[in-house]
Design a protein around this motif. Structure first.
Motif, PDB file in Angstrom:
ATOM      1  N   ASN A 329      14.176  13.897  39.030  1.00 17.49           N
ATOM      2  CA  ASN A 329      13.873  13.478  37.666  1.00 17.49           C
ATOM      3  C   ASN A 329      12.412  13.738  37.336  1.00 17.49           C
ATOM      4  OD1 ASN A 329      16.400  12.089  36.612  1.00 17.49           O
ATOM      5  ND2 ASN A 329      16.119  10.981  38.533  1.00 17.49           N
ATOM      6  N   LYS A 330      12.064  13.578  36.065  1.00 18.48           N
ATOM      7  CA  LYS A 330      10.690  13.651  35.577  1.00 18.48           C
ATOM      8  C   LYS A 330      10.362  12.333  34.883  1.00 18.48           C
ATOM      9  CE  LYS A 330      10.214  18.008  36.756  1.00 18.48           C
ATOM     10  NZ  LYS A 330       9.362  18.407  37.879  1.00 18.48           N
ATOM     11  N   PRO A 331       9.254  11.678  35.272  1.00 25.69           N
ATOM     12  CA  PRO A 331       8.330  12.029  36.352  1.00 25.69           C
ATOM     13  C   PRO A 331       9.016  11.923  37.714  1.00 25.69           C
ATOM     14  CG  PRO A 331       7.861   9.828  35.535  1.00 25.69           C
ATOM     15  CD  PRO A 331       8.877  10.398  34.613  1.00 25.69           C
ATOM     16  N   PRO A 332       8.484  12.598  38.729  1.00 25.63           N
ATOM     17  CA  PRO A 332       9.168  12.679  40.034  1.00 25.63           C
ATOM     18  C   PRO A 332       8.942  11.463  40.919  1.00 25.63           C
ATOM     19  CG  PRO A 332       7.184  13.971  40.097  1.00 25.63           C
ATOM     20  CD  PRO A 332       7.272  13.427  38.699  1.00 25.63           C
ATOM     21  N   THR A 411       3.890  19.186  31.987  1.00 26.20           N
ATOM     22  CA  THR A 411       5.342  19.213  31.803  1.00 26.20           C
ATOM     23  C   THR A 411       6.058  19.167  33.141  1.00 26.20           C
ATOM     24  OG1 THR A 411       5.081  20.502  29.774  1.00 26.20           O
ATOM     25  CG2 THR A 411       7.257  20.510  30.801  1.00 26.20           C
ATOM     26  N   SER A 412       5.519  19.900  34.132  1.00 30.88           N
ATOM     27  CA  SER A 412       6.126  19.910  35.459  1.00 30.88           C
ATOM     28  C   SER A 412       6.061  18.537  36.112  1.00 30.88           C
ATOM     29  CB  SER A 412       5.417  20.940  36.344  1.00 30.88           C
ATOM     30  OG  SER A 412       5.871  20.871  37.675  1.00 30.88           O
ATOM     31  N   TYR A 414       5.376  15.341  34.474  1.00 29.66           N
ATOM     32  CA  TYR A 414       5.817  14.157  33.738  1.00 29.66           C
ATOM     33  C   TYR A 414       6.975  14.389  32.779  1.00 29.66           C
ATOM     34  CZ  TYR A 414       1.184  12.795  35.377  1.00 29.66           C
ATOM     35  OH  TYR A 414       0.081  12.551  36.161  1.00 29.66           O
ATOM     36  N   GLY A 415       7.356  15.655  32.575  1.00 33.39           N
ATOM     37  CA  GLY A 415       8.433  15.910  31.630  1.00 33.39           C
ATOM     38  C   GLY A 415       8.039  15.459  30.241  1.00 33.39           C
ATOM     39  N   GLY A 435      12.254   8.226  35.928  1.00 32.25           N
ATOM     40  CA  GLY A 435      13.017   9.160  35.110  1.00 32.25           C
ATOM     41  C   GLY A 435      14.323   8.551  34.653  1.00 32.25           C
ATOM     42  N   ILE A 491       5.682  19.370  42.411  1.00 33.64           N
ATOM     43  CA  ILE A 491       5.216  19.488  41.035  1.00 33.64           C
ATOM     44  C   ILE A 491       4.108  20.514  40.858  1.00 33.64           C
ATOM     45  CG2 ILE A 491       5.843  17.118  40.452  1.00 33.64           C
ATOM     46  CD1 ILE A 491       2.982  16.283  40.877  1.00 33.64           C
TER      47      ILE A 491
END
Length: 548
Positions: A329-332, A411-412, A414-415, A435, A491
């Motif tokens: 998921n984001k954030p990881p 973006t990578s 935290y989405g 996420g 990430i």
């Protein structure tokens, strides 16, 4: 024994130390040296006159090496010359001067070749029976640690401040001016945020230099664990001394440790030592305000401090949180909070005020100086589960330039941003950031409604066994290097081969404030060091195979 099987060096530490001593002294046999006694390295300021053009302090750095027979130490070393009229001998390596040595009691006092006059001054000071030694400065606990720990270091911060303070301040101001000049219309100059961060660190350094009396570190390696003890002593009467105070009325046993998770990157637990946490929160707000560079008004800062102080009064005692990796998921990552609250109504009111401050104050403006556009929104009662009203908040971050590497990194990582959920049940404040935040929040509520986990997790139990008493500490932390590294590699924009490893141990940290000092105990299990070494060796081998 601690490093056996882990260190890449093919020989033991004792052999390495003997080799270094032999290289230093130019004496392979170490004749006359008492290797079963204690060695010391120390630095101290000598009286000197400074001018506007020469502000460097006059520092002497010496080595005290214990000797069984000083005469044998000198005459048994073919690289050591006979003493001159002041008792000083020159030690040469390959014909070049390497060290100076002079007898000081049962020790050889050694220094560098260019410090002849300083060495003469220092040996006279040591031989002066009226001179106050370090033992006259240390209290009983510090003296015991100095005598019993295999490795011990001590820094007199007030002496450092007096000796180097003017020089350090001048260098910091020089850097600030350089940054300011670079920002004066030059393309590609550092953003103003860097200047603000520099101001923050300058403020931290200023407080530490003025309010810290001393810092000491004791290191004690055992076969299965490396123990490190850090002690920070405050200058009496300062805010730091007031912060390093024990609250005898608070609950000292953290009853929420069962909520800490096995497999987490990091776990944190705290008991409510009110003087410590109140002052720490206030100081943290001051630092954050300086980092914001004036975007927060004095009224906002005052309100934040009042909220932080009131919040400490509403907490019943124990606090815990866990942060685990969640690469799907984001954030990881998934973050879970559990806080025991004694005044739920007041606590909820403070949370509402804090949420309003996030949008009404200049906190969000801070990120603009980094080229980030941020927004923060809240909603009340967005969900209900098992009669628990759930509130939500969302923090979004995106770079002003959507095509920049910075934007891609955000973006990578935290989405679309951070989703928060929180609620109150059975006297506990529970909060989740992840996420899949709805599932995480419901899992927490299920745990609380079931009376909490029935027993402490295996990893937490092991952590408490290697650092006894940590469950009663002002704060308690477990930290897993490999799990954090695994999340970080998921990430970063540069492809890194996935790590496949087994890890079940953690670095453990616990701290207590009392009597104007903070004592932090750290335990590094050999198992964790072994796991780290094995994982990175496997990753190197896999990378080598891939490259071939």
């Amino acid at each position: 024994q601690f490093l056996a099987g882990v260190s890449p060096m093919p020989m033991g530490v004792s052999m390495i130390v003997r080799m270094q001593l032999a290289n230093l002294l130019g004496s392979p046999q170490l004749n006359g040296l008492n290797t079963n006694s204690s060695f010391a390295v120390f630095g101290t300021a000598l009286p000197s006159e400074t001018t506007q053009t020469n502000t460097a302090p006059n520092i002497f750095v010496g080595i005290l090496a214990p000797v069984t027979d000083y005469k044998q130490f000198i005459e048994g070393n073919p690289n050591c010359a006979q003493a001159d009229d002041k008792g000083i001998s020159k030690i040469s390596i390959n014909g070049s001067p390497a060290m100076l040595a002079v007898k000081a009691g049962n020790y050889a006092l050694m220094s560098w070749p260019n410090d002849y006059d300083k060495l003469v001054t220092m040996v006279k000071a040591i031989s002066d029976t009226k001179a106050a030694g370090l033992s006259g400065i240390l209290d009983a606990a510090e003296a015991k640690q100095a005598e019993t720990e295999p490795v011990w270091a001590y820094g007199n911060v007030q002496q450092v401040s007096e000796t180097f303070g003017t020089l350090i301040s001048a260098k910091i101001e020089e850097i600030k001016m350089m940054m300011k000049n670079m920002q004066a219309g030059q393309p590609g100059a550092p953003p103003a945020s860097i200047q603000n961060i520099l101001n923050m660190y300058s403020g931290i350094l200023d407080v530490l230099m003025k309010e810290t009396k001393s810092v000491s570190i004791g290191i004690n390696p055992k076969p299965d664990v490396l123990n490190i003890t850090k002690t920070i002593s405050a200058v009496p009467g300062t805010d730091m001394a007031k912060m390093f105070t024990a609250d005898g009325s608070s609950q000292r046993d953290n009853t929420l440790l069962t909520y800490l998770e096995d497999g987490a990157m990091a776990n944190f637990g705290a008991t409510m030592n009110t003087p410590f946490w109140k002052m720490l929160n206030v100081r943290s707000i001051d630092l954050f305000a300086s980092m914001c560079g004036g975007s927060m008004s004095e009224e906002n800062i005052k309100e934040m401090k009042a909220l932080a102080t009131e919040a400490a009064d509403t907490v019943a005692g124990p606090v815990v949180y866990s942060i685990s990796s969640d690469n799907k998921n984001k954030p990881p990552f998934a973050l879970k909070y559990v806080i025991a609250v004694k005044d739920e109504k007041k606590f909820n009111q403070l949370i509402d005020k804090a949420m309003n401050l996030m949008t009404s104050s200049g906190i969000m403006d801070f990120y603009k100086s980094f080229g980030l556009e941020t927004s923060f929104s809240t909603k009340s009662s967005v969900d209900s589960y098992k009669d628990v009203s759930i509130n939500s908040a969302k923090l979004t971050m995106k770079a002003a330039d959507a095509n920049s590497p910075q934007a891609q990194m955000i973006t990578s990582m935290y989405g679309e941003g951070f989703d928060y959920r929180w609620g109150m049940t059975d006297g506990l404040f529970v909060c989740a950031v992840s996420g899949d935040v709805n599932s995480t929040m419901r899992e927490l509520i299920d745990q609380v409604k079931a009376g909490g986990p029935k027993q402490i997790g295996a990893e937490t139990k092991t952590a408490l066994s290697i650092l006894p008493g940590a469950n009663k500490a002002d704060f308690f932390v477990t930290f897993n290097v490999l799990r954090l590294f695994k999340m970080a590699t998921s990430i970063v924009p540069v492809p890194i081969p996935p790590m496949d490893f087994q890890t079940s141990s953690n670095i453990v940290i616990a701290g207590n404030a009392a009597d104007s000092r903070m004592v932090v105990n750290i335990a590094v299990p050999k198992q964790h060091l072994t796991e780290i070494m094995s994982a990175f060796m496997a990753m190197q081998q896999k990378s080598g195979v891939t490259n071939q």
